[in-house]
Design an enzyme around this catalytic site. Structure first.
Site, PDB file in Angstrom:
ATOM      1  N   SER A 144       0.993  -1.074   0.275  1.00 24.06           N
ATOM      2  CA  SER A 144       0.002   0.357   0.175  1.00 24.06           C
ATOM      3  C   SER A 144       1.061   1.509   0.047  1.00 24.06           C
ATOM      4  CB  SER A 144      -0.879   0.265   1.038  1.00 24.06           C
ATOM      5  OG  SER A 144      -1.478   1.219   1.276  1.00 24.06           O
ATOM      6  N   TYR A 157      -1.165   0.984  10.758  1.00 21.98           N
ATOM      7  CA  TYR A 157      -1.332   0.223   9.556  1.00 21.98           C
ATOM      8  C   TYR A 157      -0.118   0.185   8.544  1.00 21.98           C
ATOM      9  CZ  TYR A 157      -3.005  -0.915   5.119  1.00 21.98           C
ATOM     10  OH  TYR A 157      -3.683  -1.310   3.324  1.00 21.98           O
TER      11      TYR A 157
END
Length: 251
Positions: A144, A157
């Protein structure tokens, strides 16, 4: 073995209910992938995904797989590879977590890290060793852009994806010249179940767009893919901003 265009004819998905993974599997089945393994926690969603791919003409199998149980990974994945060569492993499991909650609950924060990073390290190493033993194949890892630089809004995250991204790059270097292709995929904000209810970020994308980028990356044997491609320039700029300036951005 892969077809003449470098696309897999057999696929193993770790995280078999991931929307990005299923969009990718659908695309590859249409392109001639014939055998698909969907590995994930047993659920109606996993069986539904398998049925959808069977309807497209693929020979689909499911396997019970838990990212949080690394001690089982060698056994579970070993049984799958024992059934025949796998041209591509797509490591697609992960959780977003709830930043505000997880900051107050370290156990929940650790679960994010264990799922996104520790579990992926285990599954990635087991898969890489199996691909290397057969002498060919691709390991595609969903990372990501959140891992590019820690943001106040999702640093738990983001830190797990930063670790995963670095691990994948290093694994790719370790496997260079072995016949195994390693590719890291860095999507931005993806409109999916995982992000439902969150404020949409600029340059938002879709599972289908990520699947298209993965296919192109396989054809080119890319080592890193950004989705959309413009994020590569954006994140390069953000990475080099002074910390005091970056902290004040509405990210």
């Amino acid at each position: 073995m892969k077809d003449a265009f470098g696309l897999p004819q057999s696929l193993l998905v770790l995280g078999g209910t991931s929307e990005i993974a299923l969009a990718t599997a659908r695309r590859l089945v249409v392109r001639r992938a014939r055998t698909v393994w969907l590995a994930g926690r047993p659920s109606p969603a996993l069986e539904s995904a398998a049925a959808e791919l069977r309807a497209l003409g693929a020979d689909v199998h499911t396997a019970a797989f838990d990212a949080l149980d690394p001690e089982s990974h060698e056994t579970v994945l070993g049984k799958i590879f024992a059934q025949g060569d796998i041209d591509m492993v797509l490591l697609a499991f992960g959780i977003l977590g709830d930043q505000a909650h997880d900051e107050r609950d370290p156990v929940a924060a650790v679960r994010v890290a264990q799922t996104n990073y520790t579990g992926a390290v285990s599954a990635g190493l087991v898969s890489a060793r199996a691909l290397q033993a057969q002498g060919h194949g691709s390991l595609v890892v969903l990372s990501s852009v959140a891992g590019e630089r820690a943001r106040r809004a999702n640093f738990i995250y983001g830190s797990s994806k930063a670790g995963l991204d670095t691990f994948t790059q290093g694994l790719g270097d370790a496997l260079h010249g072995t016949g195994v292709h390693v590719m890291v995929v860095r999507p931005g904000f993806v409109r999916s179940r995982m992000t439902a209810g969150l404020q949409e970020a600029p340059l938002a994308t879709t599972p289908e767009a990520v699947a298209t980028a993965i296919e192109l990356g396989l054809r080119r044997r890319s080592e890193a893919v950004w989705v959309p491609g413009a994020l590569r320039v954006v994140m390069s700029a953000l990475r080099h901003l002074p910390r005091g300036v970056f902290r004040r951005l509405p990210l």
